[in-house]
Scaffold this motif. Structure first.
Motif, PDB file in Angstrom:
ATOM      1  N   PHE A   1       1.021  -1.113  -0.049  1.00 48.54           N
ATOM      2  CA  PHE A   1      -0.009  -0.070  -0.036  1.00 48.54           C
ATOM      3  C   PHE A   1       0.716   1.375   0.109  1.00 48.54           C
ATOM      4  N   LEU A   2       2.080   1.112   0.592  1.00 43.60           N
ATOM      5  CA  LEU A   2       3.043   2.291   0.735  1.00 43.60           C
ATOM      6  C   LEU A   2       3.460   2.430  -0.650  1.00 43.60           C
ATOM      7  N   ALA A   3       3.824   1.610  -1.545  1.00 46.15           N
ATOM      8  CA  ALA A   3       4.194   1.621  -3.006  1.00 46.15           C
ATOM      9  C   ALA A   3       3.254   2.273  -3.652  1.00 46.15           C
ATOM     10  N   PHE A   4       1.766   1.965  -3.431  1.00 44.62           N
ATOM     11  CA  PHE A   4       0.553   2.712  -4.270  1.00 44.62           C
ATOM     12  C   PHE A   4       0.602   4.074  -3.902  1.00 44.62           C
ATOM     13  N   ALA A   5       0.927   4.591  -2.462  1.00 45.77           N
ATOM     14  CA  ALA A   5       0.817   5.868  -2.107  1.00 45.77           C
ATOM     15  C   ALA A   5       1.694   6.540  -3.118  1.00 45.77           C
ATOM     16  N   ILE A   6       2.942   6.165  -3.159  1.00 46.63           N
ATOM     17  CA  ILE A   6       3.943   6.956  -4.182  1.00 46.63           C
ATOM     18  C   ILE A   6       3.314   7.179  -5.452  1.00 46.63           C
ATOM     19  N   LEU A   7       2.628   6.310  -5.877  1.00 42.43           N
ATOM     20  CA  LEU A   7       2.016   6.600  -7.192  1.00 42.43           C
ATOM     21  C   LEU A   7       0.935   7.716  -7.038  1.00 42.43           C
ATOM     22  N   ALA A   8       0.209   7.462  -6.031  1.00 41.13           N
ATOM     23  CA  ALA A   8      -1.019   8.542  -5.823  1.00 41.13           C
ATOM     24  C   ALA A   8      -0.413   9.974  -5.616  1.00 41.13           C
ATOM     25  N   ILE A   9       0.633  10.079  -4.973  1.00 39.45           N
ATOM     26  CA  ILE A   9       1.335  11.497  -4.910  1.00 39.45           C
ATOM     27  C   ILE A   9       1.333  12.090  -6.243  1.00 39.45           C
TER      28      ILE A   9
ATOM     29  N   GLU B   1      -9.149   2.865 -10.325  1.00 39.55           N
ATOM     30  CA  GLU B   1      -8.890   2.621  -8.764  1.00 39.55           C
ATOM     31  C   GLU B   1      -7.940   3.795  -8.471  1.00 39.55           C
ATOM     32  N   MET B   2      -6.838   4.156  -8.979  1.00 37.60           N
ATOM     33  CA  MET B   2      -5.719   4.962  -8.767  1.00 37.60           C
ATOM     34  C   MET B   2      -6.301   6.320  -8.616  1.00 37.60           C
ATOM     35  N   VAL B   3      -7.158   6.517  -9.632  1.00 37.35           N
ATOM     36  CA  VAL B   3      -7.921   7.822  -9.378  1.00 37.35           C
ATOM     37  C   VAL B   3      -8.584   8.195  -8.191  1.00 37.35           C
ATOM     38  N   LEU B   4      -9.502   7.087  -7.824  1.00 37.14           N
ATOM     39  CA  LEU B   4     -10.336   6.934  -6.691  1.00 37.14           C
ATOM     40  C   LEU B   4      -9.608   7.144  -5.443  1.00 37.14           C
ATOM     41  N   TRP B   5      -8.354   6.589  -5.423  1.00 35.83           N
ATOM     42  CA  TRP B   5      -7.704   6.939  -4.176  1.00 35.83           C
ATOM     43  C   TRP B   5      -7.392   8.277  -3.780  1.00 35.83           C
ATOM     44  N   VAL B   6      -7.087   9.045  -5.088  1.00 35.05           N
ATOM     45  CA  VAL B   6      -6.910  10.475  -4.707  1.00 35.05           C
ATOM     46  C   VAL B   6      -8.079  11.228  -4.637  1.00 35.05           C
ATOM     47  N   ALA B   7      -9.296  10.929  -5.397  1.00 34.21           N
ATOM     48  CA  ALA B   7     -10.561  11.359  -5.295  1.00 34.21           C
ATOM     49  C   ALA B   7     -11.056  11.333  -3.565  1.00 34.21           C
ATOM     50  N   ILE B   8     -10.922  10.201  -3.193  1.00 39.74           N
ATOM     51  CA  ILE B   8     -11.457   9.931  -1.914  1.00 39.74           C
ATOM     52  C   ILE B   8     -10.600  10.656  -0.518  1.00 39.74           C
ATOM     53  N   GLY B   9      -9.163  10.379  -0.926  1.00 40.36           N
ATOM     54  CA  GLY B   9      -8.409  11.147   0.013  1.00 40.36           C
ATOM     55  C   GLY B   9      -8.511  12.678  -0.168  1.00 40.36           C
ATOM     56  N   GLY B  10      -8.851  13.117  -1.158  1.00 41.92           N
ATOM     57  CA  GLY B  10      -8.639  14.783  -1.258  1.00 41.92           C
ATOM     58  C   GLY B  10      -7.792  15.390  -2.102  1.00 41.92           C
ATOM     59  N   ARG B  11      -8.245  15.595  -3.680  1.00 33.70           N
ATOM     60  CA  ARG B  11      -7.315  16.266  -4.470  1.00 33.70           C
ATOM     61  C   ARG B  11      -6.747  17.404  -4.098  1.00 33.70           C
ATOM     62  N   GLY B  12      -5.356  17.666  -4.620  1.00 33.07           N
ATOM     63  CA  GLY B  12      -4.558  18.791  -4.221  1.00 33.07           C
ATOM     64  C   GLY B  12      -4.074  19.040  -2.698  1.00 33.07           C
ATOM     65  N   THR B  13      -4.057  17.867  -2.040  1.00 35.16           N
ATOM     66  CA  THR B  13      -3.503  17.873  -0.464  1.00 35.16           C
ATOM     67  C   THR B  13      -2.399  17.133  -0.586  1.00 35.16           C
ATOM     68  N   LEU B  14      -2.091  16.080  -1.177  1.00 34.49           N
ATOM     69  CA  LEU B  14      -0.771  15.525  -1.153  1.00 34.49           C
ATOM     70  C   LEU B  14      -1.183  14.275   0.130  1.00 34.49           C
ATOM     71  N   LEU B  15      -1.264  14.898   1.275  1.00 34.53           N
ATOM     72  CA  LEU B  15      -1.436  14.011   2.464  1.00 34.53           C
ATOM     73  C   LEU B  15      -2.866  13.370   2.122  1.00 34.53           C
ATOM     74  N   GLY B  16      -3.695  13.730   1.428  1.00 34.12           N
ATOM     75  CA  GLY B  16      -5.031  13.134   1.154  1.00 34.12           C
ATOM     76  C   GLY B  16      -4.544  12.038   0.379  1.00 34.12           C
ATOM     77  N   ALA B  17      -4.076  12.131  -0.632  1.00 36.34           N
ATOM     78  CA  ALA B  17      -3.803  11.058  -1.435  1.00 36.34           C
ATOM     79  C   ALA B  17      -3.210   9.507  -0.904  1.00 36.34           C
ATOM     80  N   VAL B  18      -2.267  10.127   0.373  1.00 37.56           N
ATOM     81  CA  VAL B  18      -1.630   9.061   0.778  1.00 37.56           C
ATOM     82  C   VAL B  18      -2.655   8.412   1.847  1.00 37.56           C
TER      83      VAL B  18
END
Length: 369
Positions: A44-52, A279-296
Motif C-alpha cells: 500500500f505504501l508503494a501505491f501511495a507513491i503513485l498516488a502522490i 482505482e488509482m484515481v479513486l484513491w486521490v479523489a477519496i483522500g482529497g485532491r490537491g492535498t498530497l497527504l489526502g492522496a496517501v
C-alpha cells in the motif's frame, strides 16, 4: 495580523507533529505487525507513491490521467526483468524457453545490471510520458480528450504485453524471483529491509512533492489548472510545465511499480489495465485532491478497506467497497482531507467565538490586570 500569524504557526506545528508521528509509526511498523500485514502495508505504501504523483498532475494541474497503470507496469516490468535474470542464474528465463526462444533478447541483456535497472525504472516511464505529453499538450489536447487518450494508451500497452508472450510472459506476466543482489527474498530480514526502503522512499517523495508545491513552479501549475489561456497570454508556455509534471508523475509511478514487484513477487498486464488505473484515481479523489497527504490517506484507507471487506465478507465485499465510494463521492466531494479541514475551521471558529465572549464578559479592571 498577529492572530493570523499565530494561527499559521499553530497549523504548521500541528502538521509537523502529524508528519513526524506518521514517519515514526511507519518505521516502527515491523515491530507491531505480522509478516503478512507488514507485506500488505508495504504494498500500500508503494501505491501511495503513485498516488502522490497522480495528485500532482490532477489535483494541482487539472490533468486527469487514466493511464497511470501503464507507467506503474513499466517500472514493475523493469524490476521484474532484473530479478528474473538474477534468479535464473544467467540461463534463459523459463517462459522464453517455453515460447521457443534460444537466446536472450537484446533489450533484456542490459537488465542484468542492477544500477541500469534502477535507472530504467524511472527513465522508461518518463520517456513515454514525455513523448505522449509533449505532442498532446503542444496540440492543445486537454480535458476529457486527454483522458480518453490515456485510456487508449492503456489498451495498447496491455494488448502489446499480452501478445508478446515470448518477451513479457504474456497474461501470466513475470514471476518466480528468489533473490535480489544475492539475498533471498524470502528471508524475513530482507523483507523488513525492503519495507523500510519503501517507507523511506514514500517519505522522501512526499516531502519533495510538498516542497515542489510551495515553489513558483507550483503557482504556474495552479494557474494552468484554472485558466490555461491566461497563462499563455502572460508569456508562459503551458506545454512544458504540463509535460514536465506529467513526466514526474510517470517516474513516481515507475518507482511505485518496482517497489510493488519486490513485495508482491509478480507483475502482469492485468495490473496495467483500465480498472487499476481508475482505482488509482479513486484513491486521490477519496483522500482529497490537491492535498498530497489526502492522496496517501485515501490510498491506505481504500486498500485496507478493500482487504478488510474481502476477508470479512468474501461473497459481498464488492458491494461494501462500492457503497464506500458512493458515500464519499456524494457527501464528501472534497474528500477526507476536505472533511478534516472543515472540522479544523469549525473548531477554530468556535474557539475564537468563545475567546471573544470571554473577553467582553470581563470588566476593564480585570483586563487591566
Amino acid at each position: 495580523m498577529m492572530e493570523r500569524l499565530h494561527t499559521n504557526t499553530t497549523r504548521k506545528w500541528l502538521l509537523f507533529g502529524v508528519y513526524m508521528l506518521s514517519s515514526v509509526s511507519l518505521f516502527l511498523a515491523p515491530y507491531m505487525l505480522s509478516d503478512f500485514r507488514l507485506n500488505l502495508l508495504a504494498k500500500f505504501l508503494a501505491f501511495a507513491i503513485l498516488a502522490i504523483g497522480l495528485d500532482l498532475i490532477w489535483g494541482y494541474t487539472g490533468i486527469l490521467s487514466l493511464g497511470q497503470g501503464v507507467f506503474f507496469g513499466l517500472g514493475g516490468y523493469c524490476m521484474a526483468m532484473y530479478l528474473k535474470l538474477e534468479s535464473s542464474g544467467g540461463k534463459l528465463p523459463d517462459f522464453m524457453s517455453w515460447s521457443g526462444l534460444e537466446a536472450l533478447p537484446w533489450f533484456w541483456v542490459p537488465f542484468q545490471s542492477f544500477w541500469f535497472t534502477l535507472l530504467m525504472i524511472v527513465l522508461v516511464p518518463m520517456a513515454l510520458a514525455g513523448l505522449l505529453g509533449f505532442f498532446t499538450f503542444k496540440n492543445r489536447i486537454r480535458g476529457v480528450y486527454f483522458t480518453i487518450l490515456t485510456q487508449a494508451l492503456v489498451i495498447i500497452a496491455v494488448t502489446l504485453f499480452v501478445g508478446q508472450q515470448a518477451y513479457t510472459g504474456g497474461t501470466n506476466g513475470i514471476t518466480g524471483y528468489r533473490t535480489i543482489l544475492g539475498f533471498s527474498m524470502s528471508d524475513p530480514t530482507v523483507k523488513q529491509t525492503l519495507y523500510w526502503i519503501t517507507a523511506a522512499v514514500l517519505i522522501g517523495v512526499f516531502f519533495f512533492a510538498r516542497w515542489l508545491t510551495k515553489t513558483r513552479f507550483s503557482r504556474v501549475l495552479r494557474a494552468v489548472s484554472e485558466g490555461e489561456n491566461r497563462v499563455r497570454f502572460l508569456g508562459y508556455d503551458p506545454t512544458y510545465y504540463k509535460t514536465f509534471v506529467f513526466m514526474l508523475s510517470a517516474g513516481l509511478a515507475g518507482i511505485a511499480g518496482a517497489l510493488f514487484v519486490l513485495h508482491v513477487g509478480i507483475i502482469s498486464p492485468s495490473m496495467m489495465g483500465i480498472v487499476p488505473s481508475i482505482e488509482m484515481v479513486l484513491w486521490v479523489a477519496i483522500g482529497g485532491r490537491g492535498t498530497l497527504l489526502g492522496a496517501v490517506i485515501g490510498t491506505l484507507l481504500i486498500n485496507y478497506a478493500k482487504t478488510g471487506f474481502s476477508e470479512a465478507y468474501p461473497d459481498g465485499w464488492l458491494f461494501f467497497l462500492g457503497g464506500l465510494f458512493v458515500i464519499v463521492v456524494i457527501f464528501l466531494p472534497r474528500g477526507i482531507m476536505g472533511l478534516l479541514q472543515d472540522g479544523y475551521r469549525y473548531v477554530k471558529r468556535k474557539v475564537s467565538q468563545h475567546e471573544k465572549r470571554t473577553y467582553f464578559a470581563l470588566g476593564k479592571s480585570d483586563r487591566g490586570v
